[in-house]
Scaffold this active site. Structure first.
Site, PDB file in Angstrom:
ATOM      1  N   CYS A 296       0.754  -1.108   0.126  1.00  0.00           N
ATOM      2  CA  CYS A 296       0.152   0.016   0.212  1.00  0.00           C
ATOM      3  C   CYS A 296       0.798   1.322  -0.101  1.00  0.00           C
ATOM      4  O   CYS A 296       1.487   1.498  -0.818  1.00  0.00           O
ATOM      5  CB  CYS A 296      -0.965  -0.003   1.258  1.00  0.00           C
ATOM      6  SG  CYS A 296      -2.315   1.217   1.150  1.00  0.00           S
ATOM      7  N   HIS A 380      -3.939  -5.210   0.010  1.00  0.00           N
ATOM      8  CA  HIS A 380      -3.768  -5.825   1.240  1.00  0.00           C
ATOM      9  C   HIS A 380      -3.666  -7.332   1.343  1.00  0.00           C
ATOM     10  O   HIS A 380      -4.621  -7.856   1.568  1.00  0.00           O
ATOM     11  CB  HIS A 380      -4.607  -5.050   2.308  1.00  0.00           C
ATOM     12  CG  HIS A 380      -4.185  -3.652   2.536  1.00  0.00           C
ATOM     13  ND1 HIS A 380      -3.542  -3.365   3.865  1.00  0.00           N
ATOM     14  CD2 HIS A 380      -4.596  -2.741   1.872  1.00  0.00           C
ATOM     15  CE1 HIS A 380      -3.561  -2.073   3.788  1.00  0.00           C
ATOM     16  NE2 HIS A 380      -4.209  -1.658   2.810  1.00  0.00           N
ATOM     17  N   GLU A 382      -2.943  -9.079   3.756  1.00  0.00           N
ATOM     18  CA  GLU A 382      -3.213  -9.660   5.042  1.00  0.00           C
ATOM     19  C   GLU A 382      -4.503  -9.794   5.288  1.00  0.00           C
ATOM     20  O   GLU A 382      -5.002 -10.102   6.294  1.00  0.00           O
ATOM     21  CB  GLU A 382      -2.373  -8.705   5.888  1.00  0.00           C
ATOM     22  CG  GLU A 382      -2.982  -7.610   6.426  1.00  0.00           C
ATOM     23  CD  GLU A 382      -3.049  -6.533   5.462  1.00  0.00           C
ATOM     24  OE1 GLU A 382      -3.928  -5.484   5.567  1.00  0.00           O
ATOM     25  OE2 GLU A 382      -2.189  -6.698   4.554  1.00  0.00           O
TER      26      GLU A 382
END
Length: 403
Positions: A296, A380, A382
Site C-alpha cells: 500500500c 492488502h 493480509e
C-alpha cells in the site's frame, strides 16, 4: 424530505436549509448531519461520540469486517461510508482491531445498529464508537451518497452529531469547504509508533485466539507508516521475528537491528508528502541489497524511491472484493484494498516490472525490480477483513530472505 430522514442537496457552498426544512428535521428526530463541501446535506440519526469532525468522505464495499476497517490506520483523515446496509449487527470485541487508537474521522451507515448477534461480541458498536471518540450517522441514503462519490470523486465533508438536534448546517458546510484535503498531507507521522518495539503475535485461531512465535527463522524490520496489526501477524506466522520502527527511522536506525529483510507498511495520506523524509531512507536501503517488501503506502513510496511518481485517484479502491491479475501466472486474486493514491506505471524506470494489475480499472497493483529481491503490492494481502488469496506473498518474502 425522504422516508429515510430529511435530505437536501443544494449545489452552492453553504448549506442553506430553509427554516421549514430545519423544523421538519428536528421533528423527524434528526440528530446528525453530513454536509459536503459543495453544500449537499444528508440528515440522519447520530451514533457514537457527540460533536463534529471533518475529513474526506469515501466508501467501502466490504460486506464484513467493519471493526477492522474502522481501526485501519490507513483511514486517517477520512469519513467512511459503508455501502453494505447492515453495519454493527455482530457488535464489537477486543480482538478484531488493527490498531488500539482508530484514526478514521467518522462513519456513515444506512440502517440503525441492531443489538449484537454474535457469540464473540462483547460490546454494542454504538458504545464502541463512543469509547473511541468516533462520530457516526445512520438513516441516510448511502446509495445516493456512494453515487455522488463514484461520479464526482471523494469530497470533503463535515459530520456533526447533536442529540438535541441543534445542528449548525452552515458551520458544517464551512468546515467542509475549508478543509485542505489529503493531497500534500503527511498523515503517516500521526499514526506511526513513537518508539521501536518487538512483535511476535501470530494469526488468530478458533478456540485459542492469537498465538505466539516461539522459534523465529528470520528477522524483519517493519517501518511503521500506519501498519495494520494483521500484517505484523502474517509476518510472524511466516516465521519472522519483527522489529517495528517509526516512520521517521533512518537507514542507520533500521540497519542497526541487522535485519534479514525490510518491510514497508501501509499507511494514510499522500505518499509524496510522506516521501519527503521516507524516500531517501528507502533509497539507502535498496543500496544494501536486502530483500524489501512493501504494501500500500509502502508500495507507493518504494515506487517513488525507484524514480516513479504517484497521483490522487478519482475515488480510490476500498473494499474486500477487488479482482487483481498476476501477470506472471495469469491467476486472478480477489483482494482487500484501501488506497486513494496510485503509482503511475509510465513513470517507472525500465528495470521495474509491473507484476499485478487491477481488473476493475487496469491500475498498477504490484511491481518488482528485475535482478533484485525487491517487490511490492498496492493491495492488502493480509486482508483483515477480506479474502486470503494473497497470503502467499509473505512466504515469497521469506523465500527471498532464505536465499
Amino acid at each position: 424530505m425522504s422516508d429515510r430522514g430529511p435530505t437536501a442537496a443544494p449545489t452552492h457552498a453553504a448549506a442553506r436549509l430553509s427554516a421549514d426544512d430545519r423544523t421538519r428535521a428536528r421533528s423527524a428526530g434528526v440528530t446528525a448531519a453530513l454536509v459536503l463541501a459543495d453544500g449537499s446535506v444528508f440528515c440522519g440519526r447520530g451514533l457514537g461520540a457527540v460533536g463534529t469532525t471533518v475529513g474526506e468522505v469515501c466508501f467501502n464495499t466490504a460486506l464484513t469486517g467493519y471493526q477492522e476497517i474502522l481501526t485501519d490506520p490507513s483511514y486517517a483523515g477520512q469519513i467512511i461510508t459503508f455501502t453494505f446496509p447492515h453495519i454493527g449487527n455482530v457488535g464489537a470485541n477486543l480482538e478484531d482491531i488493527e490498531t488500539m487508537t482508530p484514526a478514521a474521522r467518522g462513519c456513515v451507515i444506512s440502517a440503525d445498529i441492531t443489538d449484537p448477534s454474535n457469540w464473540r461480541a462483547t460490546q454494542h458498536l454504538d458504545a464502541w464508537l463512543k469509547s473511541h471518540g468516533l462520530i457516526g450517522i445512520s438513516g441516510i441514503d448511502t446509495r445516493r451518497l456512494t453515487r455522488r462519490i463514484r461520479d464526482g470523486g471523494a469530497p470533503n465533508g463535515a459530520l456533526g452529531h447533536a442529540p438535541d438536534g441543534n445542528l449548525d448546517f452552515d458551520a458544517l458546510a464551512a468546515e467542509a469547504a475549508g478543509w485542505p484535503g489529503l493531497e500534500g498531507m503527511d498523515l503517516a507521522g500521526e499514526v506511526s509508533c513513537r518508539q521501536t518495539y518487538r512483535w511476535d503475535e501470530t494469526g488468530w485461531a478458533l478456540g485459542s485466539g492469537y498465538g505466539r512465535l516461539d522459534a523465529p527463522k528470520r528477522h524483519v524490520v517493519a517501518v511503521d507508516y500506519g501498519a495494520k496489526r494483521n500484517i505484523l501477524r502474517c509476518l510472524a506466522s511466516a516465521g519472522c521475528r519483527v522489529t517495528v520502527v517509526p516512520a521517521t527511522a533512518t537507514a542507520e536506525d533500521i540497519l542497526r537491528h541487522k535485519p534479514d529483510g525490510v518491510f514497508l507498511s501501509n499507511g494514510p495520506g499522500d505518499p509524496a508528502a510522506t516521501g519527503d523524509y521516507a524516500v531517501p531512507v528507502i533509497h539507502d536501503l535498496l543500496e544494501t541489497g536486502l530483500p524489501v517488501f512493501g504494501i500500500c503506502l509502502g508500495h507507493q513510496m518504494l515506487a517513488l524511491a525507484l524514480g516513479g511518481r504517484t497521483e490522487k485517484m478519482h475515488q480510490g479502491h476500498r473494499g474486500a472484493n477487488h479482482p487483481v491479475k498476476d501477470l506472471a501466472t495469469g491467476r486472478v486474486e480477489i483482494t482487500s484494498q484501501n488506497h486513494g493514491f496510485v503509482v503511475v506505471p509510465d513513470s517507472l524506470p525500465p528495470e521495474v516490472t509491473t507484476t499485478h494489475v487491477s481488473l476493475f480499472d487496469g491500475s498498477l497493483e504490484g511491481l518488482k525490480v528485475e535482478g533484485k529481491s525487491v517487490f511490492s503490492v498496492q493491495y492488502h494481502p493480509e486482508a483483515s477483513p477480506g479474502p486470503q488469496d494473497s497470503h502467499y506473498l509473505f512466504e515469497r518474502f521469506v523465500a527471498m530472505m532464505d536465499k
